[in-house]
Design an enzyme around this catalytic site. Structure first.
Site, PDB file in Angstrom:
ATOM      1  CG  ASP A 108      -5.784  -0.143  -0.255  1.00  0.00           C
ATOM      2  OD1 ASP A 108      -5.104   0.282   0.736  1.00  0.00           O
ATOM      3  OD2 ASP A 108      -5.667  -0.227  -1.384  1.00  0.00           O
ATOM      4  CG  ASP A 336      -1.017   1.087   2.032  1.00  0.00           C
ATOM      5  OD1 ASP A 336      -2.030   1.198   1.893  1.00  0.00           O
ATOM      6  OD2 ASP A 336      -0.393   0.507   1.565  1.00  0.00           O
TER       7      ASP A 336
END
Length: 468
Positions: A108, A336
């Site tokens: 992440d 992201d």
């Protein structure tokens, strides 16, 4: 970082936490990165799967946009495989402790703290995903590691999450100025869109076989989670992230194509440590600078500047102010890997989608599929031997162009007769729903790209690749 978790009581959390027991050269390491497809039901209905992923992407966008954070050596290369799964993200396997215990983590770039499911008492609510039995989630066992220890309240690494004022909470110390205070750092509580987790901070060995060990790595020992069946390894820009703690010069990955199911196909993630990095650019890569949002609340994210968006040969007339954050921090684009589908604020999305509708006017809208999949616009392509879909391109500051492959922004949904735009937006139109990044470039749009985060030179690089 959220201040509360609705699915468990704070008192019971502390009681459970108190049961924890603890016993106090150039290398190349490969780690696999694999796609994980995050279902929120056990349904195999493709429409429901896509609806769940679209909902998750929008919920994560809400979280990122309303972020509430805590306040001459040669280079070494660490390689780790990346695996695709059913969670909507990509996972790596990492080993912690002495002897090492290996677990899977969702990679992440939109968060910084790394954490694993921890202790035999780990509880994950609403985690009955396909191929996941909540009672059999692999957990880290602190009592089986000789190198782990709880983080003290006055340990500087506690400040990374809670800020310098955390020392005011060290009420149980005889001498408030003493660094020998044995009170632990407060529990952390973190929200990830629809998911959340809570636990205690540890210092533990991070091990890359065969011989690379990073001692006293700050990692979360999560005891309770919601919709988070796997841990997360944070690649954001805060001090507690893996790149910051390992002092990485750069990291890169190549995401294999996802088919919204678990697969054993993987690609490699490369981590470059040390201080030997230079300004050399990899041939064939387009580069654009990273920059920091003027609002400290968003400093954790990797911001890039889009100069224009093209659908076919037509530039979408997005106001230039949308592409650059204002003094309040609103606007701009972040990269992201934790978001599945790219998110665009509604004013941007409507301009983009209307341009697709205009250029694909020979296809009828599949309104029923839009309603059940959560995606739009969708088009009925039955009766057409060849699909005529305009290219979608992002042009970045510095001249780099990302011309997306068709499979990265349109996908067949259900049967072979309908295709949908794989970009999502907020269903609401209120001004209060806006804020933070206007565009969040998710992992679906990054498939089959070599992606490079060149931290030493503060730039983002990319190029089309066949990642499988």
């Amino acid at each position: 970082m959220d201040s509360s978790l609705p699915f468990f009581s704070f008192v019971s959390f502390l009681i459970i936490s108190a049961t924890l027991l603890f016993t106090a050269t150039a290398d190349t390491i490969k780690v696999s990165l694999s796609p994980s497809h995050h279902h929120h039901s056990s349904s195999s209905d493709p429409y429901q799967i896509l609806n769940n992923l679209a909902t998750s992407s929008v919920a994560r966008a809400h979280h990122l946009k309303h972020h509430n954070p805590k306040t001459n050596i040669t280079s070494s290369f660490l390689k780790t495989p990346l695996f695709p799964h059913g969670y909507g993200g990509y996972t790596v396997s990492l080993s912690f402790g002495t002897p090492p215990q290996t677990l899977s983590f969702i990679m992440d770039t939109g968060s910084s703290l790394s954490w694993f499911p921890c202790t035999s008492r780990y509880l994950c609510s609403q985690c009955a995903f396909p191929n996941v039995d909540p009672s059999k989630i692999l957990t880290f066992s602190p009592n089986l590691s000789s190198s782990g220890k709880l983080v003290g309240c006055r340990n500087p690494k506690c400040n990374w999450l809670f800020g310098p004022n955390v020392e005011s909470r060290c009420q149980d110390c005889d001498d408030p100025t003493s660094k020998n205070c044995n009170q632990t750092c407060p529990p952390y509580l973190i929200q990830y869109g629809l998911g959340s987790t809570g636990g205690l901070l540890l210092l533990e060995n991070l091990v890359f076989p065969p011989h690379k060990i990073f001692q006293d790595f700050l990692v979360g020992c999560s005891i309770v989670s919601n919709r988070q069946p796997a841990g997360i390894v944070g690649f954001g820009r805060s001090p507690e992230s893996l790149p910051s703690q390992l002092h990485l010069n750069k990291f890169s990955y190549c995401l294999v194509s996802r088919r919204f199911d678990d697969t054993k196909v993987s690609s490699n993630m490369l981590l470059e440590t040390g201080s030997g990095s230079n300004d050399t650019k990899i041939p064939g890569l387009g580069y654009t600078p990273f920059y920091k949002n003027p609002n400290p609340a968003f400093h954790e994210f990797y911001y890039v500047t889009i100069g224009k968006i093209l659908v076919g040969n037509k530039q979408v007339k997005v106001p230039s102010s949308t592409f650059v954050p204002g003094p309040d921090g609103n606007g701009g684009t972040i990269i992201d890997s934790g978001s599945t589908f790219t998110f665009m604020e509604r004013p941007v999305f409507e301009l983009v989608s209307k341009e697709f509708e205009k250029q694909m006017g020979n296809y009828s809208r599949a309104r029923e599929v839009e309603n059940i999949s959560g995606l739009a616009p969708c088009f009925n392509v039955s009766g057409h031997r060849l699909m005529d879909v305009p290219e979608m391109s992002f042009y970045f500051n510095g001249g780099a162009k990302m011309g997306l492959p068709l499979a990265n922004y349109f996908s067949i949904v259900g049967d072979d007769n309908v295709v949908c735009l794989m970009i999502v937006t907020d269903k609401g139109v209120s001004e209060g729903a806006r804020g933070g990044p206007a565009i969040i470039l998710g992992n679906f749009q990054q498939q089959n790209y070599y992606i490079e985060f060149d931290l030493a030179n503060n730039r983002f690089g990319f190029a089309k690749r066949n990642c499988i």
